[in-house]
Design an enzyme around this catalytic site. Structure first.
Site, PDB file in Angstrom:
ATOM      1  N   LYS A  22       0.843  -1.201   0.000  1.00 12.35           N
ATOM      2  CA  LYS A  22       0.000   0.000   0.000  1.00 12.35           C
ATOM      3  C   LYS A  22       0.877   1.249   0.000  1.00 12.35           C
ATOM      4  O   LYS A  22       0.632   2.191  -0.752  1.00 12.35           O
ATOM      5  CB  LYS A  22      -0.917   0.003   1.232  1.00 12.35           C
ATOM      6  CG  LYS A  22      -2.066  -0.995   1.121  1.00 12.35           C
ATOM      7  CD  LYS A  22      -2.721  -1.256   2.467  1.00 12.35           C
ATOM      8  CE  LYS A  22      -3.628  -2.469   2.405  1.00 12.35           C
ATOM      9  NZ  LYS A  22      -4.006  -3.004   3.721  1.00 12.35           N
ATOM     10  N   GLN A  69      -3.520  -1.873  10.231  1.00  7.62           N
ATOM     11  CA  GLN A  69      -3.521  -3.177   9.559  1.00  7.62           C
ATOM     12  C   GLN A  69      -4.052  -4.262  10.506  1.00  7.62           C
ATOM     13  O   GLN A  69      -3.605  -4.406  11.624  1.00  7.62           O
ATOM     14  CB  GLN A  69      -2.087  -3.519   9.102  1.00  7.62           C
ATOM     15  CG  GLN A  69      -1.969  -4.787   8.280  1.00  7.62           C
ATOM     16  CD  GLN A  69      -2.733  -4.733   6.957  1.00  7.62           C
ATOM     17  OE1 GLN A  69      -2.689  -3.757   6.237  1.00  7.62           O
ATOM     18  NE2 GLN A  69      -3.448  -5.795   6.648  1.00  7.62           N
ATOM     19  N   ASP A 127     -10.650   3.148   5.844  1.00  5.78           N
ATOM     20  CA  ASP A 127     -10.994   1.727   5.702  1.00  5.78           C
ATOM     21  C   ASP A 127     -12.507   1.524   5.853  1.00  5.78           C
ATOM     22  O   ASP A 127     -13.023   0.446   5.589  1.00  5.78           O
ATOM     23  CB  ASP A 127     -10.264   0.908   6.780  1.00  5.78           C
ATOM     24  CG  ASP A 127      -9.272  -0.069   6.162  1.00  5.78           C
ATOM     25  OD1 ASP A 127      -9.391  -0.336   4.951  1.00  5.78           O
ATOM     26  OD2 ASP A 127      -8.396  -0.556   6.894  1.00  5.78           O
TER      27      ASP A 127
END
Ligand code: NAD
Length: 297
Positions: A52, A96, A119
């Site tokens: 990413k 994460q 997210d």
């Protein structure tokens, strides 16, 4: 059968994101910044975060990377997130997953400023999405919607079976696809999960099957009807005796299913790259809101 090639769709959308990022940079000399937080040394998690960050750098996004050991306390992690929430230079925060068992994932999600929750996991964003109010749509469902859009597949009027009810894939997708929206919704959605009896009775009548269970070879040809559209979200690492190495496969028995389906997404190279697009789109939207740049993509 047509392959739902996520790499092709990725290239198309990344160009759009990069074009807009370049344009803004030229005008005001500012660019979006994504902060990624990694806890521990899980090999796959490290790989995802690095990927990413490297894509962000390639397209001119700034990145801020924070790495903690596995034994970091929940309190310290929350304090860090609270500081980043206040940092005007950071537009998006990605923690994460999965986190170590000692940390309550929900508490971490709740500590992220919903305006930086790129997210789309925060209840404020999930709730707004459920009500059809503009919000950050979770990266994987958003990526799947864009993959369908790229291949001109409309979901309207179709019967869509989603296998798996996680908060990050199955649940939000079921809300989006059944929402009263001609662009990506208005499907009839059946959500099945580990407590559903005889799953094949549902999948055999589905026009579209989206599977996210984390079980290799779960979906077989005898579970689908001819010309069904198959989206495979699963990521499973399995040991391959032939090559003596690990390989990544999805939840679909691809070779068994491919000829019976009309469209099918591969793993790797299907939903995975599109999840990154979902995340970058959300980060760009957050940045544009901050600089009041007008209409989002
Ligand atoms: P999860 O791992 O949190 O939960 C699994 C879901 O599958 C549960 O809802 C459960 O009810 C269902 N399930 C388990 N066994 C089942 C069975 N026998 N029959 C029917 N349903 C069953 O879900 P998740 O986080 O959405 O992850 C699922 C898979 O998708 C994993 O392989 C994960 O790595 C992958 N994933 C991929 C991406 C991507 O970007 N491609 C993103 C998120 C998750």
């Amino acid at each position: 059968m047509i392959l739902l090639d996520g790499k092709k769709a990725f290239d198309f959308f990344i160009e759009k994101i990069q074009y807009e990022t370049d344009l803004i940079k030229k005008n005001i000399n500012e660019s979006p910044c994504l902060c990624t937080i990694l806890v521990g040394n899980n090999y796959s998690s490290k790989l995802y975060v690095n990927k990413k960050n490297s894509i962000c750098s390639k397209i001119g996004f700034k990145t801020h990377f924070i790495h903690y050991n596995n034994d970091i306390s929940e309190k310290l992690l929350i304090n860090t997130i609270k500081k980043i929430n206040l940092n005007k230079n950071i537009d998006g925060i990605l923690v994460q997953m999965p986190l170590p068992n000692s940390i309550n994932t929900n508490n971490i999600i709740l500590s992220i400023d919903p305006n930086k929750d790129v997210d789309g996991f925060h209840p404020e964003n999930l709730g707004k999405m459920a009500l059809g109010i503009e919000s950050y749509i979770s990266a994987t469902p958003k990526g799947i919607l864009l993959l369908l859009e790229y291949f001109n597949i409309t979901i309207k009027n179709k019967h869509c079976v989603i296998i798996g009810r996680s908060n990050i894939v199955g649940k939000p997708l079921s809300m989006l696809l059944s929402s009263n929206n001609d662009n990506f919704g208005n499907a009839t959605v059946t959500l099945v999960h580990s407590y559903t009896q005889n799953i094949e009775t549902y999948t055999r009548i589905a026009d579209v099957i989206i599977i996210a269970v984390g079980i290799p070879y779960f979906l077989k040809a005898n579970m689908i009807k001819k010309n069904a559209i198959i989206i495979d979200v699963g990521i499973n690492k399995i040991f391959c005796k032939k090559t003596n190495t690990y390989k990544v496969i999805g939840d679909v028995d691809f070779n068994d299913v491919k000829e019976k389906s009309s469209y099918i997404s591969p793993v790797p190279g299907g939903v995975g790259p599109m999840t990154i697009i979902g995340l970058l789109y959300n980060t760009l939207i957050s940045f544009k809101k901050k600089i009041k740049y007008g209409k989002t993509l």
